[in-house]
Every structure is written in C-alpha cells, then in structure tokens.
Design an enzyme around this catalytic site. Structure first.
Site, short mmCIF file in Angstrom:
data_model
loop_
_atom_site.label_atom_id
_atom_site.label_comp_id
_atom_site.label_asym_id
_atom_site.label_seq_id
_atom_site.Cartn_x
_atom_site.Cartn_y
_atom_site.Cartn_z
N ARG A 1 0.84 -1.21 0.00
CA ARG A 1 0.00 0.00 0.00
C ARG A 1 0.87 1.26 0.00
O ARG A 1 0.55 2.26 -0.61
CB ARG A 1 -0.94 0.01 1.22
CG ARG A 1 -1.69 1.33 1.35
CD ARG A 1 -2.85 1.35 2.35
NE ARG A 1 -2.87 0.34 3.35
CZ ARG A 1 -2.13 0.36 4.48
NH1 ARG A 1 -1.33 1.37 4.73
NH2 ARG A 1 -2.21 -0.63 5.34
N TYR B 1 -18.30 17.44 -12.74
CA TYR B 1 -18.66 16.03 -12.86
C TYR B 1 -19.68 15.65 -11.78
O TYR B 1 -19.51 16.02 -10.61
CB TYR B 1 -17.38 15.19 -12.73
CG TYR B 1 -17.61 13.71 -12.79
CD1 TYR B 1 -17.98 13.10 -13.98
CD2 TYR B 1 -17.47 12.91 -11.66
CE1 TYR B 1 -18.21 11.73 -14.04
CE2 TYR B 1 -17.69 11.55 -11.70
CZ TYR B 1 -18.06 10.96 -12.90
OH TYR B 1 -18.27 9.61 -12.95
N ASP C 1 -9.72 20.02 -12.22
CA ASP C 1 -9.99 18.71 -12.79
C ASP C 1 -9.74 18.84 -14.30
O ASP C 1 -10.50 19.47 -15.02
CB ASP C 1 -11.45 18.32 -12.50
CG ASP C 1 -11.80 16.93 -13.02
OD1 ASP C 1 -11.15 16.47 -13.97
OD2 ASP C 1 -12.75 16.32 -12.49
N LYS D 1 -10.34 8.05 -18.14
CA LYS D 1 -10.78 8.65 -19.39
C LYS D 1 -9.64 8.72 -20.41
O LYS D 1 -9.11 7.69 -20.76
CB LYS D 1 -11.40 10.03 -19.10
CG LYS D 1 -12.38 10.02 -17.91
CD LYS D 1 -13.64 9.21 -18.15
CE LYS D 1 -14.45 8.91 -16.89
NZ LYS D 1 -14.78 10.05 -16.05
C1 PLP Z 1 -15.11 10.36 -14.71
C2 PLP Z 1 -14.75 11.65 -14.14
C3 PLP Z 1 -14.41 11.79 -12.79
C4 PLP Z 1 -14.46 10.64 -11.81
O1 PLP Z 1 -13.51 9.65 -12.11
P1 PLP Z 1 -13.70 8.10 -11.83
O2 PLP Z 1 -12.44 7.51 -12.35
O3 PLP Z 1 -14.94 7.64 -12.55
O4 PLP Z 1 -13.84 7.94 -10.35
C5 PLP Z 1 -14.04 13.03 -12.33
N1 PLP Z 1 -14.02 14.11 -13.16
C6 PLP Z 1 -14.35 14.02 -14.45
C7 PLP Z 1 -14.31 15.24 -15.31
C8 PLP Z 1 -14.73 12.80 -15.00
O5 PLP Z 1 -15.08 12.73 -16.29
#
Ligand code: PLP
Length: 377
Positions: A46, A98, A170, A195
C-alpha cells in the site's frame, strides 16, 4: 523534453535485473527485509510499489509537476483532496462539475462540516465574490461537462494567490496533452485516468499532480493512511497507455473538429457546443489556454424525437456513460449523467432533453459522420 518523449520515457528505465524495457508489474503485497530495520526502501504494497511510482513520475512529467499521487479512481483522488480542509472550512466550486464530484461534496462531505459555494466560474467575478473568510479551496473543472464552458485558469489562479487559496483543476477532459493548469499558475491538477489518459476503457483510476512540497506531503500521507491505491496491474495498463496519449489526442481532436463542422454545416442540429467552433463564446480563451479542443462535443437536436432516433440508431457510436476511450460513445446527459440535476437548473444551463453528448473516438471520421447521418434516415 517534448511531450511524446516524456510520455514514452519519463519515470521509466530498463529493469536493473533483466534489462526488461517495460516496467514490470510488481504484483506483490510485501517485500523481504534484509535484517531488522534494513530494507530496500520498500516495505508494504500500500505504501510502496514500483509500478505505481513509475506511473506517478510519468504523469507528473506530462503535467509539468514535481509529484504524482495515484489513486484507485478519479473520485478516490477527489476524496483525498478533501484532506486539505477540515470542519468549518469553505470551498468555492464550478457549478457544472462532474456529477460524482457533486455527489461526494454535497451528499458526503457536507456532513463533515465543510460548506460549498457552487458558482459559474466561467465568469471570474463569481469566484471572487463567493470567497469568504473561511474559504480554503477553489475547485475548477474546464471545459465543463456537458456544456463545454471554460474557466480562465490563469485569471482564477491569480485570484487564488491573492486570497491565499489552493486552486484545484480537474483536467480530465483536456488531458495533459492539451492543457497544463500548473503552468497557468494553478496548484493542483486532478485526473480521472479512467478517461483519456488510459484511453482504452479498461481501467478505473485517478491521479493528483502538484509541485507543492507541502501539498504533496499531505496527499502522500493520505494515500497511505486511507489506502485508496490503484492495483499494480492497473498502474501498468495506464503507464502503457500514456505512451500513445499524444497520437490519440491528436486524432480525437481532428475527428471532433471535422464532426463538429459537419454537424454545423449539415444543419441537422439546432446547436453544437464545441470549444473549437468559432462561434463558441470562449473560443479565444480556448485557443489561449489549450493546445487543442479535445474530443467532446454536445449537440442539441432541438427535438427529443430526433435525439432519441440518433441514440437508438447509431451503430458505431455506443450508447454508454464515460468518455475518452478510443471508441466513440454517445450519451443523453438529461437522463444519464445529469439525471440528478433538477430540471429547472438543467434548462437554465442549456442541458435540454434534446441534448446529446458525443465522445468522439479515433475511428475513421468518414464512418463516424456516416453513422450519424444514417441514424437520422
Ligand atoms: C469520470 C470523471 C471523474 C471521476 O472519475 P472516476 O475515475 O470515474 O472515479 C471526475 N471528473 C471528471 C471530469 C470525469 O469525467
């Protein structure tokens, strides 16, 4: 180094034992210690894992940051950032982030005494006027999902510096290939590596990048203390994916520009939202702070039946949530990703029932255009 060189080499060197060019998957929970109090810097999985360390150094280089701290999902990374605030603190946040971020903050973190002001950060004045004496963080997402509004990151970073606040971006939609918030003065970048960074729709992951020693120390501590770490295999898959991030992003961008132009020229849509279009209200800002426009397009067909027809009849676009993979996806924000947003608020931001969101993949553009055209016949 250039982006592609870093993408392929940063954080990785041939394995010292065998010379293996690719960083191995260190699928181990623990490490042999030589004698009491003497180890090779690796004690427990971890806390330390070399595959994960390689991934963290790699993405940190791509975001022009000093440190990367990887997590098992984008939301686990967002949750770790909440360790920068405590009960009684206040956060200013983009009102169109999101959906999972909204859920985590409003339905979970609020119970811990943290308050949030949801504002339209595309107008910097709204950030400034939402700041209170107890504000600690400004949390931004640009472009937003699904309306693709932008926030001026250099301007927002300047406001945060002046008020001694930590700025978080983000950057999932742009990927480090098209936008580097740290170079614009922001302090923390967050990615859902699920993504574009992984890009092959086969991993859930997240990462935080910063150049601040103090923030790194705190988030690194939380990574171990709370333990939301990604598996070695997932780290390896993401590390393999960043090698092609540049070529994938070029193609996503090229395909999205062509598809957006087709949607406008053919007049089959009522309105097309894409930062690369000259009529996007923030097209100039997009050119200034991004190196490309990305692969996300939102289309208002102006008529629910028309939207339904497309969602039902497309053959190459797959109906589904998520985005950023090599395959094209299509979704209906009003009933899928944004169903929890009250209808009145959805209508105000233009998120109508006839709005369709496209994650444009890297297939042949002729096929993607034909797919949309045929779906309407
Ligand atoms: C998908 C997404 C998240 C969350 O990520 P996960 O990997 O699904 O937990 C956060 N911000 C944006 C812009 C996203 O598209």
């Amino acid at each position: 180094m250039g982006f592609s060189t870093d993408a392929i080499h940063a954080g990785q060197k041939p394995d010292p034992v065998t010379g293996a060019v690719i960083t191995p998957i260190y699928q181990t929970s623990t490490y042999a210690q030589e004698e009491l109090g003497k180890n090779k810097g690796y004690e427990y999985g971890r806390t330390h894992n070399l595959t994960r360390q390689a991934l963290e150094a790699n993405i940190a280089a791509l975001e022009k940051g000093k440190y990367g701290i990887a997590f098992g999902s984008g939301l686990a990374a967002t949750h770790a950032l909440m360790s920068l605030v405590k009960s009684g603190d206040h956060v200013v946040i983009s009102n169109n982030v999101y959906g999972g971020t909204y859920r985590l903050f409003e339905l979970v973190m609020k119970d811990y005494g943290i308050t949030f002001s949801w504002v339209d950060t595309s107008n910097l004045k709204n950030i400034e006027s939402a700041i209170k004496a107890n504000t600690k963080l400004v949390y931004l997402e640009t472009p937003t999902n699904p309306m693709l509004n932008l926030t001026d990151l250099a301007g927002a970073a300047e406001i945060c510096k002046r008020h001694n606040l930590i700025s978080i971006v983000d950057n999932t939609f742009m990927s480090p290939y098209f936008q580097n918030p740290l170079t614009l003065g922001c302090e923390i970048v967050l990615h859902s590596t699920t993504k574009y960074i992984n890009g092959h729709s086969d991993v859930i992951g997240g990462i935080i990048v910063t150049s601040s020693d103090k923030i790194h120390e705190r988030i690194r501590y939380i990574q171990n203390a709370a333990g939301g770490v990604p598996s070695p295999f997932d780290c390896w898959l993401i590390l393999r994916s960043t090698k092609t991030l540049a070529v994938r992003m070029e193609r996503h961008n090229k395909n999205a520009i062509e598809l957006a132009n087709f949607l406008v020229d053919s007049k089959i849509a009522k309105k097309v939202y894409y930062p690369g279009l000259k009529d996007h209200p923030q097209h100039e800002l997009a050119k200034k702070q991004m190196r490309g426009f990305g692969g996300m397009i939102s289309v208002d067909f102006g008529d629910i039946e028309k939207a339904k027809k497309i969602l039902k009849n497309v053959k190459i676009f797959t109906l589904g949530e998520s985005l950023g993979g090599v395959e094209s996806l299509i979704s209906h924000p009003a009933s899928m990703t944004h169903a929890s947003v009250p209808k009145k608020e959805r209508d105000e931001m233009g998120l109508t029932e006839s709005l369709v969101r496209l994650s444009v993949g890297i297939e042949d553009i002729e096929d993607l255009i034909k797919d949309i055209r045929d779906a309407l016949k």
